[in-house]
Design a protein around this motif. Structure first.
Motif, mmCIF file in Angstrom:
data_model
loop_
_atom_site.group_PDB
_atom_site.id
_atom_site.type_symbol
_atom_site.label_atom_id
_atom_site.label_comp_id
_atom_site.label_asym_id
_atom_site.label_seq_id
_atom_site.Cartn_x
_atom_site.Cartn_y
_atom_site.Cartn_z
ATOM 1 N N LYS A 73 0.665 -1.235 -0.125
ATOM 2 C CA LYS A 73 0.085 -0.085 0.047
ATOM 3 C C LYS A 73 1.086 1.312 0.040
ATOM 4 O O LYS A 73 0.402 2.362 0.278
ATOM 5 C CB LYS A 73 -1.000 -0.013 1.182
ATOM 6 N N ARG A 74 2.231 0.998 -0.309
ATOM 7 C CA ARG A 74 2.906 2.172 -0.262
ATOM 8 C C ARG A 74 3.199 3.058 -1.596
ATOM 9 O O ARG A 74 3.516 2.350 -2.643
ATOM 10 C CB ARG A 74 4.239 1.978 0.209
ATOM 11 N N ALA A 75 3.073 4.314 -1.586
ATOM 12 C CA ALA A 75 3.199 5.020 -2.761
ATOM 13 C C ALA A 75 4.527 6.142 -2.566
ATOM 14 O O ALA A 75 4.467 6.701 -1.323
ATOM 15 C CB ALA A 75 2.060 6.058 -3.171
ATOM 16 N N PHE A 97 10.860 9.596 -0.176
ATOM 17 C CA PHE A 97 9.787 9.867 0.829
ATOM 18 C C PHE A 97 8.502 9.173 0.612
ATOM 19 O O PHE A 97 8.319 8.554 -0.488
ATOM 20 C CB PHE A 97 9.369 11.495 0.486
ATOM 21 N N ILE A 98 7.730 8.563 1.478
ATOM 22 C CA ILE A 98 6.431 7.851 1.467
ATOM 23 C C ILE A 98 5.542 8.867 1.268
ATOM 24 O O ILE A 98 5.115 9.438 2.185
ATOM 25 C CB ILE A 98 6.286 6.814 2.824
ATOM 26 N N GLY A 99 4.985 8.855 -0.017
ATOM 27 C CA GLY A 99 3.927 9.728 -0.358
ATOM 28 C C GLY A 99 2.508 9.345 0.100
ATOM 29 O O GLY A 99 1.686 10.218 0.629
ATOM 30 N N SER A 100 2.210 8.060 0.330
ATOM 31 C CA SER A 100 1.039 7.785 0.992
ATOM 32 C C SER A 100 0.953 6.357 1.523
ATOM 33 O O SER A 100 1.957 5.494 1.140
ATOM 34 C CB SER A 100 -0.015 7.496 -0.396
ATOM 35 N N LYS A 101 0.396 5.879 2.552
ATOM 36 C CA LYS A 101 0.482 4.790 3.172
ATOM 37 C C LYS A 101 -0.980 3.872 2.930
ATOM 38 O O LYS A 101 -1.102 2.785 3.596
ATOM 39 C CB LYS A 101 0.753 4.848 4.711
ATOM 40 N N VAL A 102 -1.644 4.299 2.100
ATOM 41 C CA VAL A 102 -3.086 3.804 2.055
ATOM 42 C C VAL A 102 -3.410 3.730 0.385
ATOM 43 O O VAL A 102 -4.599 3.839 0.098
ATOM 44 C CB VAL A 102 -4.069 4.467 2.862
ATOM 45 N N THR A 103 -2.414 3.804 -0.322
ATOM 46 C CA THR A 103 -2.474 3.581 -1.662
ATOM 47 C C THR A 103 -3.349 2.288 -2.184
ATOM 48 O O THR A 103 -3.103 1.083 -1.671
ATOM 49 C CB THR A 103 -1.331 3.565 -2.563
ATOM 50 N N GLN A 104 -4.334 2.364 -2.840
ATOM 51 C CA GLN A 104 -4.844 1.139 -3.539
ATOM 52 C C GLN A 104 -4.456 0.867 -4.827
ATOM 53 O O GLN A 104 -4.565 1.621 -5.840
ATOM 54 C CB GLN A 104 -6.663 1.320 -3.664
ATOM 55 N N LYS A 105 -3.774 -0.017 -5.147
ATOM 56 C CA LYS A 105 -3.012 -0.665 -6.402
ATOM 57 C C LYS A 105 -3.680 -1.674 -6.959
ATOM 58 O O LYS A 105 -3.570 -1.972 -8.156
ATOM 59 C CB LYS A 105 -1.569 -1.021 -5.866
ATOM 60 N N ILE A 106 -4.759 -2.117 -6.525
ATOM 61 C CA ILE A 106 -5.764 -3.002 -7.165
ATOM 62 C C ILE A 106 -7.085 -2.503 -7.524
ATOM 63 O O ILE A 106 -7.804 -2.021 -6.676
ATOM 64 C CB ILE A 106 -5.879 -4.409 -6.403
ATOM 65 N N GLY A 121 10.748 0.173 -1.345
ATOM 66 C CA GLY A 121 9.928 0.846 -2.077
ATOM 67 C C GLY A 121 8.391 0.070 -1.724
ATOM 68 O O GLY A 121 7.329 0.562 -2.378
ATOM 69 N N SER A 122 8.499 -0.931 -0.822
ATOM 70 C CA SER A 122 7.170 -1.467 -0.542
ATOM 71 C C SER A 122 7.051 -1.563 0.891
ATOM 72 O O SER A 122 7.750 -1.770 1.702
ATOM 73 C CB SER A 122 7.023 -2.876 -1.103
ATOM 74 N N GLY A 123 5.439 -1.563 1.243
ATOM 75 C CA GLY A 123 5.513 -1.410 2.861
ATOM 76 C C GLY A 123 3.871 -0.945 3.101
ATOM 77 O O GLY A 123 2.934 -0.717 2.150
ATOM 78 N N ASN A 124 3.599 -0.700 4.428
ATOM 79 C CA ASN A 124 2.493 -0.149 4.837
ATOM 80 C C ASN A 124 1.284 -0.945 4.817
ATOM 81 O O ASN A 124 0.101 -0.569 4.631
ATOM 82 C CB ASN A 124 2.101 1.360 4.241
#
Lengths: 227, 194
Positions: free
Chosen positions: B19-21, B26-35, B172-175
């Motif tokens: 869910k990381r953007a 910098f981590i721009g977002s921790k709740v990104t929807q990638k699906i 690059g991945s996380g959250n």
């Protein structure tokens, strides 16, 4: 009317509201060779009368392979028919390039319908040809007729060309959805014979649910006079 | 950046993502929807430039709607993927590539399918696949954990643990992990017209 007197643009609508040019195009189709299509539950066939030619001349091809699963035939000016066949073939290959899948019969028909329709809204000669398309797609074996106006019909029995009034009647009377392939061919030949008084020179194409390939059947018999 | 995973099973398909953007370091977002959902039968997992990926998915969603209205039955998973690949290929050839990779998973009349396409327009069908910066780590888990004949639930567990592992070692991945599964029963049957 005024523009007509000026001798520039041709008229589109007649005083009755008919598209005059398109009506003439339909008349041209009615002068073409008798051509029928019959679709049953299991298969569909196209059959077209080959007009007798003078000696040393091969009869023209009337049933056309469009794609592996698609076939078509036409009646009217042969040059116009060929233009439409080419359009169908090109569209089928474009569909394969775009979608990685064979074109469905409805889309093939609608694309051709849109193409023909262009010739009804500009100052050009509408194509004097109708075609019958058949093929197998995920929705089953389908058959469509498309006219010079761009109108298209989906159905199980079609007849175009000279004497089509008579031949469609034969098809309507003899049609059953469970006809065997042999019976369907016989019915198509009867229908053509009713309009032409000659069933020797008939070219046939068939597609079925089981094979899902459109194939021409070579049943062109040597006319008895030449034997 | 990103880790996305797709798995094909006999019962359906699974997609998973983190869910990381990221915006650089910098981590721009921790709740990104990638699906992203295309419809009830197909979903797409995206990696790369979000704007490019969303643009392609929206374009294909529109095209899919138009085609199914015209011909009367929906596009298959492969046909849908091909549409994305076509635009990506055109982008690459005109030196304005779409910086995105896609895992397309769905069910259609011919069964479940997982396909992958990228900015070159290359298209491939896979049993399991991962892309994004975390994919080398995710593949480690997938290669050892994937078995033919898995059921949907087992595939969900495998997909999320693959993403989980990637999040542990890929900056690059996380959250957090998203998982989506589409069972074969979601497929639209093509109505054969008499």
């Amino acid at each position: 009317m005024e523009s007509q007197q000026l001798g520039r643009t041709p008229y589109f609508y007649g005083p009755e509201g008919a598209l005059v040019q398109v009506d003439f195009a339909l008349e041209a189709v009615n002068r073409g060779s008798t051509t029928v299509g019959i679709r049953t539950n299991e298969h569909a066939i196209l059959a077209s009368y080959l007009k007798p030619t003078r000696p040393l001349l091969d009869p023209a091809e009337k049933i056309y392979q469009i794609d592996q699963h698609l076939g078509a035939t036409g009646a009217g000016y042969i040059g116009d028919v060929m233009k439409l066949i080419q359009e169908l073939r090109v569209n089928s290959q474009k569909h394969r390039l775009t979608f990685d899948s064979p074109i469905d019969v409805k889309t093939a028909s609608e694309d051709l319908s849109a193409y023909l329709h262009q010739y009804t809204i500009y100052a050009v000669r509408p194509l004097g040809a109708s075609v019958i398309i058949t093929g197998k797609d995920p929705t089953g074996v389908q058959m469509y007729q498309i006219d010079p106006s761009g109108t298209y019909f989906r159905g199980s029995g079609f007849s175009i060309g000279a004497g089509s009034d008579r031949s469609i009647e034969i098809i309507q009377n003899g049609y059953r959805p469970n006809l065997s392939l042999e019976e369907t061919v016989k019915l198509a030949k009867e229908a053509i014979k009713s309009a032409t008084k000659d069933d020797n020179q008939v070219e046939l194409g068939v597609v079925s649910n089981s094979s899902s390939r459109f194939e021409k059947i070579n049943q062109v018999q040597v006319p008895s006079s030449a034997q | 950046m990103t880790t996305i995973v797709g798995i094909l099973t006999k019962d359906g398909v699974v997609l998973s993502s983190d869910k990381r953007a990221s915006k650089g370091f910098f981590i721009g977002s921790k709740v990104t929807q990638k699906i992203l959902k295309i419809d009830d039968t197909i979903a797409v997992a995206i990696a790369g430039q979000v704007s490019d990926a969303e643009y392609l998915v929206n374009a294909v969603r529109a095209e899919r709607t138009l085609v199914s209205l015209q011909r009367g039955y929906p596009l298959s998973v492969r046909e849908t993927t091909k549409l994305i690949a076509n635009i990506a290929y055109q982008g690459m050839k005109s030196y304005q590539p779409y910086f995105a990779e896609f895992i397309i998973a769905g069910v259609d009349a011919s069964g479940p399918h997982v396909l992958e396409t990228d900015m070159s327009g290359a298209l491939s069908a896979e049993n399991f696949v991962s892309t994004g910066s975390g994919s080398p780590v995710a593949y480690g888990v997938l290669e050892s954990g994937y078995k033919e004949g898995m059921n949907l639930e087992q595939a969900r567990v495998l997909a999320s643990s693959a993403v989980q592992a990637a999040m542990e070692r890929d900056p690059g991945s996380g959250n957090g992990v998203d998982v989506v599964s589409i069972p074969n029963s979601a497929a639209n049957e093509i109505i054969v017209r008499a």
